[in-house]
Design a protein around this motif. Structure first.
Motif, PDB file in Angstrom:
ATOM      1  N   GLU A  97     -15.744  -4.609  -1.361  1.00 55.53           N
ATOM      2  CA  GLU A  97     -16.001  -4.512  -2.794  1.00 55.53           C
ATOM      3  C   GLU A  97     -14.743  -4.209  -3.604  1.00 55.53           C
ATOM      4  OE1 GLU A  97     -18.935  -1.460  -2.868  1.00 55.53           O
ATOM      5  OE2 GLU A  97     -20.473  -2.755  -1.991  1.00 55.53           O
ATOM      6  N   ASP A  98     -13.723  -3.670  -2.968  1.00 57.06           N
ATOM      7  CA  ASP A  98     -12.494  -3.311  -3.666  1.00 57.06           C
ATOM      8  C   ASP A  98     -11.642  -4.560  -3.886  1.00 57.06           C
ATOM      9  OD1 ASP A  98     -10.652  -1.023  -4.554  1.00 57.06           O
ATOM     10  OD2 ASP A  98      -9.381  -2.174  -3.178  1.00 57.06           O
ATOM     11  N   GLU A  99     -11.230  -4.786  -5.128  1.00 62.44           N
ATOM     12  CA  GLU A  99     -10.491  -6.004  -5.465  1.00 62.44           C
ATOM     13  C   GLU A  99      -9.182  -6.126  -4.683  1.00 62.44           C
ATOM     14  OE1 GLU A  99      -8.193  -7.833  -9.292  1.00 62.44           O
ATOM     15  OE2 GLU A  99      -9.966  -6.606  -9.661  1.00 62.44           O
ATOM     16  N   PHE A 100      -8.402  -5.057  -4.619  1.00 60.07           N
ATOM     17  CA  PHE A 100      -7.122  -5.087  -3.910  1.00 60.07           C
ATOM     18  C   PHE A 100      -7.317  -5.336  -2.419  1.00 60.07           C
ATOM     19  CE2 PHE A 100      -3.675  -2.946  -1.623  1.00 60.07           C
ATOM     20  CZ  PHE A 100      -2.570  -3.586  -2.168  1.00 60.07           C
ATOM     21  N   ALA A 101      -8.233  -4.592  -1.827  1.00 58.02           N
ATOM     22  CA  ALA A 101      -8.487  -4.737  -0.389  1.00 58.02           C
ATOM     23  C   ALA A 101      -9.023  -6.127  -0.075  1.00 58.02           C
ATOM     24  CB  ALA A 101      -9.474  -3.677   0.082  1.00 58.02           C
ATOM     25  N   ASN A 102      -9.863  -6.629  -0.942  1.00 55.87           N
ATOM     26  CA  ASN A 102     -10.437  -7.958  -0.733  1.00 55.87           C
ATOM     27  C   ASN A 102      -9.356  -9.027  -0.829  1.00 55.87           C
ATOM     28  OD1 ASN A 102     -12.147 -10.076  -0.412  1.00 55.87           O
ATOM     29  ND2 ASN A 102     -13.487  -9.549  -2.090  1.00 55.87           N
ATOM     30  N   ARG A 103      -8.463  -8.880  -1.793  1.00 57.96           N
ATOM     31  CA  ARG A 103      -7.398  -9.869  -1.976  1.00 57.96           C
ATOM     32  C   ARG A 103      -6.522  -9.983  -0.729  1.00 57.96           C
ATOM     33  NH1 ARG A 103      -3.778  -8.154  -6.390  1.00 57.96           N
ATOM     34  NH2 ARG A 103      -5.653  -8.419  -7.623  1.00 57.96           N
ATOM     35  N   TYR A 104      -6.252  -8.865  -0.093  1.00 57.25           N
ATOM     36  CA  TYR A 104      -5.378  -8.857   1.084  1.00 57.25           C
ATOM     37  C   TYR A 104      -6.144  -8.796   2.398  1.00 57.25           C
ATOM     38  CZ  TYR A 104      -1.695  -8.453  -2.271  1.00 57.25           C
ATOM     39  OH  TYR A 104      -0.853  -8.699  -3.323  1.00 57.25           O
ATOM     40  N   LYS A 105      -7.447  -9.049   2.339  1.00 60.25           N
ATOM     41  CA  LYS A 105      -8.306  -9.147   3.518  1.00 60.25           C
ATOM     42  C   LYS A 105      -8.293  -7.875   4.371  1.00 60.25           C
ATOM     43  CE  LYS A 105      -8.994 -13.732   2.996  1.00 60.25           C
ATOM     44  NZ  LYS A 105      -9.405 -13.914   1.652  1.00 60.25           N
ATOM     45  N   LEU A 106      -8.234  -6.703   3.719  1.00 58.95           N
ATOM     46  CA  LEU A 106      -8.211  -5.441   4.443  1.00 58.95           C
ATOM     47  C   LEU A 106      -9.574  -5.062   4.998  1.00 58.95           C
ATOM     48  CD1 LEU A 106      -5.900  -3.366   2.099  1.00 58.95           C
ATOM     49  CD2 LEU A 106      -5.279  -4.640   4.149  1.00 58.95           C
ATOM     50  N   TYR A 107     -10.622  -5.756   4.587  1.00 56.19           N
ATOM     51  CA  TYR A 107     -11.967  -5.456   5.072  1.00 56.19           C
ATOM     52  C   TYR A 107     -12.134  -5.862   6.532  1.00 56.19           C
ATOM     53  CZ  TYR A 107     -12.476 -10.358   3.793  1.00 56.19           C
ATOM     54  OH  TYR A 107     -12.294 -11.698   3.661  1.00 56.19           O
TER      55      TYR A 107
END
Length: 74
Positions: free
Chosen positions: A62-72
């Motif tokens: 759900e976090d925009e930054f984490a999602n952008r860099y595929k941290l999930y």
């Protein structure tokens, strides 16, 4: 009482407090576990590790930054 909502809410707040660094948020919670609200402690004890991991992944998703860099994918 919905333990998943309680757990997610508290993890998300620490995640934001720790500059969107999930590792720092988890370490903070582990270090200060007994100073946490009783409802969070109960949620942590009642939820399985699999459920807690799923909640953490959903926060990253759900976090925009984490999602952008595929941290999930952690």
């Amino acid at each position: 009482m919905n333990y998943e909502k309680i757990y997610k809410s508290y993890i998300r707040s620490k995640f934001s407090d720790e500059s969107h660094n999930i590792i720092r948020a988890i370490m903070y919670i582990q270090k200060n576990f007994y100073a946490m609200p009783k409802e969070f402690q109960n949620a942590d004890r009642e939820l399985s590790d699999e459920t807690k991991n799923r909640i953490i992944q959903s926060i990253l998703w759900e976090d925009e930054f984490a999602n952008r860099y595929k941290l999930y994918r952690v």
